[in-house]
Design a protein around this motif. Structure first.
Motif, PDB file in Angstrom:
ATOM      1  N   LEU A  78       0.925  -1.143   0.052  1.00 18.40           N
ATOM      2  CA  LEU A  78      -0.178   0.103   0.093  1.00 18.40           C
ATOM      3  C   LEU A  78       0.959   1.282   0.003  1.00 18.40           C
ATOM      4  CD1 LEU A  78      -3.067  -0.466   2.586  1.00 18.40           C
ATOM      5  CD2 LEU A  78      -3.059  -0.513  -0.023  1.00 18.40           C
ATOM      6  N   MET A  79       1.873   1.405   0.747  1.00 17.60           N
ATOM      7  CA  MET A  79       3.030   2.326   0.914  1.00 17.60           C
ATOM      8  C   MET A  79       3.744   2.579  -0.441  1.00 17.60           C
ATOM      9  SD  MET A  79       1.302   3.620   3.275  1.00 17.60           S
ATOM     10  CE  MET A  79       2.341   5.116   3.144  1.00 17.60           C
ATOM     11  N   GLN A  80       3.671   1.671  -1.244  1.00 10.53           N
ATOM     12  CA  GLN A  80       4.353   1.967  -2.465  1.00 10.53           C
ATOM     13  C   GLN A  80       3.726   2.864  -3.656  1.00 10.53           C
ATOM     14  OE1 GLN A  80       7.569   0.873  -2.621  1.00 10.53           O
ATOM     15  NE2 GLN A  80       6.924   0.641  -0.425  1.00 10.53           N
ATOM     16  N   LEU A  81       2.206   2.883  -3.231  1.00 12.92           N
ATOM     17  CA  LEU A  81       1.307   3.803  -4.090  1.00 12.92           C
ATOM     18  C   LEU A  81       1.705   5.233  -3.788  1.00 12.92           C
ATOM     19  CD1 LEU A  81      -1.980   1.624  -3.297  1.00 12.92           C
ATOM     20  CD2 LEU A  81      -0.535   1.448  -5.518  1.00 12.92           C
ATOM     21  N   ARG A  82       1.575   5.973  -4.620  1.00 14.97           N
ATOM     22  CA  ARG A  82       1.770   7.474  -4.639  1.00 14.97           C
ATOM     23  C   ARG A  82       0.661   8.225  -4.064  1.00 14.97           C
ATOM     24  NH1 ARG A  82       6.513   9.345  -6.550  1.00 14.97           N
ATOM     25  NH2 ARG A  82       7.872   7.979  -7.799  1.00 14.97           N
ATOM     26  N   SER A  83      -0.551   7.592  -4.191  1.00 17.97           N
ATOM     27  CA  SER A  83      -1.909   8.313  -3.518  1.00 17.97           C
ATOM     28  C   SER A  83      -1.638   8.156  -2.236  1.00 17.97           C
ATOM     29  CB  SER A  83      -2.914   7.748  -4.352  1.00 17.97           C
ATOM     30  OG  SER A  83      -4.204   8.014  -3.515  1.00 17.97           O
TER      31      SER A  83
END
Length: 759
Positions: A78-83
């Motif tokens: 999840l924390m690899q997503l830029r949003s």
């Protein structure tokens, strides 16, 4: 939630930062409380399915570690997503879906346990029953720390102090369960409280998400810019993180298995090592560690030597000293390992990947000690193996070279190894001396080697080699004289010991004797004919007297059910024409009792011995009602007890299976728990009268033991002459003491009563 976030955005910076810190700390703390309180809660719900075996806890630890890895990997993704919005929304949706599966319950579709493959069956049960809510909880710690980094709080560059807060919550949850929660609340109430806590957590995490989304976008951009010049951790470093996490994780399960197998199967024993394990995480991730890492590294060789000495001495000399020693040494070794993890932790940018490595290592260690080792070794070999590997958790020294005086180190170890392989008859004098003075030799060498390792600044490989050599020496000259074999199953490790004079064969679980048989007379001649039941089952003890009384009262052959096989001793309590049926959960116990090289009770007295395999609470319930003159519940001769066989509901089953004038005999001998009042209480709740026997037989034979026995029946006449015997006391329930049920039990209370009575 939006209005709260809007008001926060307009508050002064200091107030906003304080609120962020409080909310995030509270969310992580509550999440940890729930995470580690669900383990004992659900494990207690599952225990009755598998006979109350301590191995259930080990398998549960493997499940929790595996789900922890899954949760950490999910958080990392999840924390690899830029949003910033997507992780918050996705995680809140997951939590809302998970709460729909609550309150916690055992999946009804999973069925009864099989006759083998208990560990895999149990893992599946955990997955389908609590997999989703636990997975959601497991992700919270790394996910919330990653969110905290992006809020722009001044402490964001080094958020690892929140990991200490998480482990404080875990630590408190673990300690409060046996001492506060279990004695006060029923399982149903515990479950409802836990579900309510889960709802509170969702609100806190929603607040954390709102604070993140209200933080200036520049904060995340600035974080990326500050971390852009930091190279990602190398794969070698990631591998070392995994190793550093795996060793203490496996050692936790191994230490617990060792002290509950070879020292004492005392209740609540699993709480202490796990509490110390969590405490190490709290201490190493403090901003200013209370125990400096260099101190722990200096003490680690001494702690390792301490375990070597304790393994050489055994567990019977001083129980409290041995228990305390193993756990203190484990604490120091785990502190050294976890201190290395804290020392090598990466920048906040790589936080979630770091936690994935930690959880993967924890799972690997748990799999080895909790699943692989029990099926690979016939004894708790994982303990010394992991102890040796812990030496390799030390940091690498530059060049890892020692002063010139230690160049002979490897040669000395090689000579020692060769000497140990020389046939015993060629070194009878040396071998005899080692056997006679084993404790002093191994202990002195272990402590001396540890001191030299510290003084000479020995590198990790030389410490590792020293530990291996010492452990090999212990294995070649074990603490248990006359041990002939160990037998291991899901339900524990049992030892079959021949006494020094060859007169007795003894079945042991740790320091607790389950049964024994006399094989030789005092003059050395073999014992001929039908073996005499001894230990707890001799004719002059409580169980023997109860059998005789019920037999005389009926005046005809008995129909008897026995829960628990042990060494098969009670097969020889039967008389011709009687029908005795045995119920046993552990197939290895049946195999041991049936093998005449170990014990010959079964061969001589019940050659057609075919016990019912499975948990007696389930298998015995399938028996026809009203057919047994006597039911003997003998699952209590060990220091660890299957609680589900001592509840109001269990006694109701026994009563239903009794013939009109039948009786229930419950063997409750125990060093740590006072169980007589428990049995009297559950009998009274089923309108049964109880008589307690706790007399010594008066015989001074080496393997004739005093026993604590409770006989329960509908009427006084049903127990025959026991009712008028001065060795039996008709007992009423203790006023104000709660009856144990499937929904409530109080182990701590039973421990307190035993201590209070001075036994």
């Amino acid at each position: 939630m939006t209005s709260v976030a809007s008001s926060v955005a307009h508050q002064p910076s200091a107030a906003r930062n304080s609120l962020i810190l409080v909310v995030y700390t509270a969310a992580i703390f509550v999440s940890a409380l729930l995470l580690f309180s669900v383990q004992p809660l659900f494990t207690k719900m599952v225990l009755p399915r598998l006979g109350g075996s301590p191995a259930v806890w080990s398998v549960a630890m493997v499940f929790f570690q595996a789900l922890l890895l899954a949760g950490y990997a999910y958080a990392h993704f999840l924390m690899q997503l830029r949003s910033r919005v997507v992780p918050v929304v996705v995680h809140l949706v997951l939590l809302m879906v998970a709460i729909l599966t609550l309150p916690l319950s055992i999946a009804s579709s999973w069925g009864d346990p099989p006759t083998s493959g208990y560990a895999l069956w149990l893992l599946g049960l955990f997955v389908v029953s609590i997999g989703l809510p636990f997975f959601a909880l497991a992700a919270n710690n790394p996910l919330l720390q990653a969110w905290f980094v992006r809020t722009g709080h001044p402490a964001a560059p080094d958020p690892y102090f929140l990991y200490a807060s998480s482990n404080i919550g875990s630590f408190l949850a673990l300690l409060s369960y046996p001492f506060v929660i279990e004695p006060i609340f029923t399982l149903r109430t515990q479950n409802l409280i836990w579900t309510a806590g889960y709802g509170v957590l969702i609100v806190l995490i929603a607040a954390c998400g709102a604070l993140l989304l209200r933080a200036p976008v520049q904060t995340a951009v600035q974080l990326e810019a500050e971390g852009s010049d930091l190279p990602p951790p190398s794969w070698l470093l990631r591998g070392r993180w995994i190793f550093l996490a795996a060793v203490p994780s496996g050692l936790l399960i191994a230490v617990t298995a060792h002290i509950s197998t070879d020292v004492a199967a005392a209740p609540l024993l699993w709480v202490l090592p796990l509490s110390l394990y969590l405490l190490t995480w709290v201490l190493v991730f403090q901003s200013r560690p209370l125990l400096p890492h260099k101190w722990m590294l200096a003490l680690q060789p001494l702690a390792t030597a301490g375990v070597v000495v304790l393994l050489a001495v055994g567990g019977e000399q001083n129980l409290l000293l041995t228990l305390g020693g193993h756990q203190l040494c484990f604490f120091l070794i785990a502190m050294a390992c976890h201190g290395e993890l804290a020392r090598t932790r990466p920048a906040a940018k790589y936080l979630t990947g770091f936690y994935v490595a930690l959880s993967f290592g924890g799972m690997v260690g748990g799999l080895f000690a909790g699943l692989i080792a029990p099926f690979t070794f016939s004894w708790v070999a994982e303990y010394p193996i992991l102890l040796a590997l812990a030496a390799l958790c030390r940091p690498a020294e530059k060049g890892e070279r020692l002063p010139l005086v230690t160049r002979w180190y490897w040669l000395v170890l090689a000579v020692l190894a060769l000497a140990l392989m020389v046939p015993a008859e060629m070194t009878s004098k040396v071998t005899g001396y080692l056997e006679e003075h084993r404790v002093w030799v191994v202990g002195s060498v272990g402590v001396l080697a540890a001191l030299l390792a510290i003084l000479l600044n020995a590198d990790r490989w030389k410490i590792f080699a020293t530990v291996v050599a010492a452990l090999v020496l212990i294995r070649l000259y074990p603490a248990d004289d006359g041990r002939i074999e160990t037998v291991r199953s899901f339900f524990g490790v049992h030892k079959i010991v021949v006494t020094a004079n060859g007169q007795y064969h003894v079945l042991m679980h740790g320091t607790t004797i389950h049964g024994a048989q006399k094989y030789q007379n005092d003059d050395g001649s073999p014992v001929a004919g039908r073996p005499e039941p001894i230990t707890y089952y001799h004719k002059d003890g409580g169980i023997g007297r109860a059998i005789t009384a019920i037999r005389e009262r009926k005046g005809a052959p008995l129909r008897v059910a026995v829960i628990g096989v042990g060494a098969g001793t009670l097969t020889c309590a039967a008389e011709p024409g009687e029908s005795w049926k045995f119920f046993e959960i552990d197939q290895t116990m049946v195999d041991t009792a049936s093998d005449p090289k170990y014990f010959s009770y079964v061969r001589n007295c019940a050659p057609d011995f075919k016990p019912v395999i499975g948990d007696a609470r389930l298998t015995f319930a399938k028996e026809p009602d009203g057919i047994y003159d006597l039911i003997i519940v003998d699952a209590y001769s060990s220091d660890a007890i299957p609680i589900h066989l001592a509840t109001e509901e269990a006694m109701a089953i026994y009563k239903a299976k009794l013939a009109p004038q039948g009786a229930v005999v419950m063997h409750v001998s125990n060093r740590h728990l006072e169980l007589e009042s428990v049995v009297v209480g559950i009998a009274d709740a089923n309108d049964l009268k109880s008589w307690v026997y706790d007399e010594d037989s008066g015989r001074d034979d080496e393997y004739i033991f005093p026993t604590d026995v409770v006989v329960s029946a509908r009427e006084e006449a049903d127990v025959g002459k026991l009712a008028s015997s001065d060795k039996w006391t008709e007992t009423e329930p203790t006023e104000g003491e709660r009856v144990w049920t499937d929904d409530y039990s109080n182990i701590l209370g039973a421990v307190y009563r035993r201590l209070r009575d001075g036994e």
